[in-house]
Design an enzyme around this catalytic site. Structure first.
Site: not given
Ligand code: CA2
Length: 149
Positions: A24, A76, A89, A102, A113
């Site tokens: 990350y 994200n 929704d 992402h 994923r």
């Protein structure tokens, strides 16, 4: 329509920059917020930046974006990407463009994923650009709504 773009981050992203830097990166969520604000400013847009580890809170912000007539919403959804019909929704009720982001390329990772409930309502999906993906998403929303630099 307001000139506000919501940037909503899902669970565990508060830990950005503190763990798994090989995946990350080293930037923190505060760095992501700065990047989003700086990019939005170029287009005369402002940012409402949020992170939560709680699904309901994320849904409340989506409702807030709708009530406020937000210009767009960047999300994200993190771990909720693959599980949350409730977030889907909530997003479905939003007229403003939704962009899913992402940090990693979810298609190059574990199979589980790869399926996103959120992509069904996203006007665009950005993945694999690291945190730069957020800047690309803000620029993309600006283009979608015709905001000029
Ligand atoms: O690549 C992304 O942005 C993800 O949305 C990140 C999620 C993951 O579940 C998705 O499949 C892809 C995980 C967010 C956790 O973030 C952390 C960051 C640093 C350290 C620990 C967790």
């Amino acid at each position: 329509m307001s000139n506000t773009v919501y940037v909503v981050n899902g669970p565990n992203l508060n830990l950005l920059g503190t763990r798994e830097p090989e995946l990350y990166g080293r930037a923190t969520l505060a760095d992501v917020e700065k990047l989003c604000r700086a990019t939005a400013q170029r287009f005369g847009l402002t940012v409402q930046f949020h992170q939560s580890n709680h699904e309901g809170e994320i849904i409340d912000w989506i409702h807030q974006a709708r009530a406020e007539g937000a210009a767009g919403l960047i999300i994200n959804p993190a771990g909720y990407t693959t599980t949350s019909v409730a977030i889907l929704d909530a997003l479905q009720a939003l007229e403003a463009p939704v962009v899913e982001v992402h940090i990693t390329n979810i298609h190059a990772r574990e199979q589980f994923r790869r399926h996103s409930y959120i992509s069904r309502v996203a006007r665009a999906v950005v993945c694999g650009f690291g945190i730069e993906g957020y800047a690309l998403a803000v620029t993309g929303v600006a283009t979608m709504i015709g905001a000029k630099e």
